[in-house]
Design an enzyme around this catalytic site. Sequence first.
Site, PDB file in Angstrom:
ATOM      1  CG  ASP A 130       2.254   1.506   4.680  1.00  0.00           C
ATOM      2  OD1 ASP A 130       1.739   2.458   5.298  1.00  0.00           O
ATOM      3  OD2 ASP A 130       2.608   1.578   3.486  1.00  0.00           O
ATOM      4  CG  ASP A 166      -4.618   7.069  -1.322  1.00  0.00           C
ATOM      5  OD1 ASP A 166      -3.605   7.223  -0.628  1.00  0.00           O
ATOM      6  OD2 ASP A 166      -5.599   6.395  -0.957  1.00  0.00           O
TER       7      ASP A 166
END
Length: 260
Positions: free
Chosen positions: A130, A11
Amino acid sequence: MLKKRIIPAIDVTNDQAVKYVQFRNPTVIGDPAELGRNYAEQGADEILYLDTTASLHSQDVKYEWIRRVAEELYIPFSVVGGIRTIDDFKRVLRAGADKVGVNTAAVKKPELLTEAANIFGSQCVVLALDAKPIKDDDGEIIRWEVYTHSAHESSGMDAIEWACRAEELGAGEIVCTSIDRDGMKNGYDIELLRSLTKTVNIPIIASGGAGNMAHILEAFKDGLVDAALVASLLHYGELTVMDIKKYLSQHDVPIRYHSI
């Protein structure tokens, strides 16, 4: 038989590599390019970089860190987050990425997947999916719902139905993250993964929940995925990519060893 892939997930926010838990509370863990090079040297098949704030805050993609990553890596890498247009695809690829992933933009404008696939090829178009489980009064999962904006907003869409449509529109592979399991280290959502792999014909990449090597093996053996994203186990030095690959090989999962 196609080899299975191990893909470290990194990330990125404000040009720094961070680690989230359920897409929140980031902790800085290093430089994106240096981390990527380290994992490549450990034997990673690819690296996936996720800008988890760009979509949420409507920020533009930052290209400088992508260029630095491209200078350091000799294996393919993907960039997910903040891509909204074909021009964004073009700029990310020109900065050095091999694949580009979209979530929020694809939900808002599904034809973006088709446009990108027609121009750049399906092989570099990744759907970032997601999902959160929706349960009945007895706690049984009845479906999974698609979330956007870095897992902060529900789209109301069924995850399996969206995956099927995305494949038809031109997505070349799907990175499926179980939001509730992200960073929790209690295992991937095998039921979700199996539902996807039995429904679509493009590669599915498991994401969210790896806490030990048995979890990764389960994703391949029971979830039937093509690749597994790994983050916490690698970032905190509990395992190396080679540790994981040796374990998988011992359990008859076909993997690829890289010469450095």
